[in-house]
Design a protein around this motif. Structure first.
Motif, PDB file in Angstrom:
ATOM      1  N   ASP A 186       0.820  -1.218   0.000  1.00 24.85           N
ATOM      2  CA  ASP A 186       0.000   0.000   0.000  1.00 24.85           C
ATOM      3  C   ASP A 186       0.850   1.263   0.000  1.00 24.85           C
ATOM      4  O   ASP A 186       0.394   2.318  -0.430  1.00 24.85           O
ATOM      5  N   VAL A 187       2.099   1.170   0.435  1.00 27.63           N
ATOM      6  CA  VAL A 187       2.956   2.358   0.528  1.00 27.63           C
ATOM      7  C   VAL A 187       3.680   2.632  -0.790  1.00 27.63           C
ATOM      8  O   VAL A 187       3.533   3.700  -1.371  1.00 27.63           O
ATOM      9  N   CYS A 188       4.456   1.645  -1.296  1.00 32.66           N
ATOM     10  CA  CYS A 188       5.240   1.890  -2.512  1.00 32.66           C
ATOM     11  C   CYS A 188       4.528   1.426  -3.790  1.00 32.66           C
ATOM     12  O   CYS A 188       4.945   1.773  -4.885  1.00 32.66           O
ATOM     13  N   GLY A 189       3.463   0.628  -3.649  1.00 34.45           N
ATOM     14  CA  GLY A 189       2.685   0.200  -4.800  1.00 34.45           C
ATOM     15  C   GLY A 189       3.279  -0.967  -5.576  1.00 34.45           C
ATOM     16  O   GLY A 189       2.677  -1.435  -6.537  1.00 34.45           O
ATOM     17  N   LYS A 190       4.433  -1.478  -5.181  1.00 37.24           N
ATOM     18  CA  LYS A 190       5.057  -2.588  -5.904  1.00 37.24           C
ATOM     19  C   LYS A 190       4.336  -3.892  -5.582  1.00 37.24           C
ATOM     20  O   LYS A 190       3.738  -4.042  -4.524  1.00 37.24           O
ATOM     21  N   ARG A 191       4.444  -4.814  -6.531  1.00 37.47           N
ATOM     22  CA  ARG A 191       3.820  -6.128  -6.377  1.00 37.47           C
ATOM     23  C   ARG A 191       4.891  -7.199  -6.270  1.00 37.47           C
ATOM     24  O   ARG A 191       5.967  -7.075  -6.841  1.00 37.47           O
ATOM     25  N   PHE A 192       4.555  -8.269  -5.551  1.00 38.51           N
ATOM     26  CA  PHE A 192       5.478  -9.391  -5.415  1.00 38.51           C
ATOM     27  C   PHE A 192       4.684 -10.661  -5.140  1.00 38.51           C
ATOM     28  O   PHE A 192       3.484 -10.606  -4.839  1.00 38.51           O
TER      29      PHE A 192
END
Length: 153
Positions: A32-38
């Motif tokens: 939710d903070v940086c928007g990156k997915r993993f």
């Protein structure tokens, strides 16, 4: 689950589905903070398996060691990464299906050799030469003759 990019402690699960091996769950997550997915994988925790080494020392089971051995044996062979992973999964399934708390490393070595024999004969001979500690060329040739005799039968 902590984000691997920004270390924020909270992430959202976007998608969950069974992984290819059928023994784990694959989850797509978003921070939710940086928007990156993993992607993360969730596995059932099993009883710790203890391996009895040749020198009678004991150590905890480590899938990575089997993976390293099989990868070395298959180095520069026409075996895909997917086939190697399936081979490792089959070895691990056989090991855990024994339902033992302690297993000799020799048992694991034999299981790996059985699977490599089906996967690639050169990889099998490579693994066997290290695992069985071939002392000379004659021992090596005896193993190759067994493979050739089996192929002619």
């Amino acid at each position: 689950m902590k984000c691997p990019y920004c270390n924020h402690p909270d992430t959202r699960v976007i998608d969950s589905r069974p992984a290819d091996d059928g023994n784990s769950i694959r989850r797509r997550r978003s921070c939710d903070v940086c928007g990156k997915r993993f992607t993360t994988y969730e596995k059932v925790e099993t009883i710790p398996l203890i391996i009895i080494k040749k020198d009678n020392n004991r150590e905890q089971y480590n899938r990575g060691k089997i993976e390293t051995g099989i990868l070395r044996a298959c180095y520069k062979r026409p075996v895909s990464a997917a086939e190697i992973q399936k081979c490792i999964d089959r070895v691990e399934t056989k090991i855990f299906s024994l339902e033992e708390k302690e297993i000799p490393s020799s048992t694991i070595g034999e299981i790996v050799m059985d699977e490599l024999k089906k996967l690639d004969e050169v990889a099998y001979v490579r693994f066997a030469s290290v695992y069985r500690e071939f002392k000379d060329v004659n021992t090596f040739m005896d193993e190759i003759k067994k493979i050739l005799d089996r192929g002619n039968a």
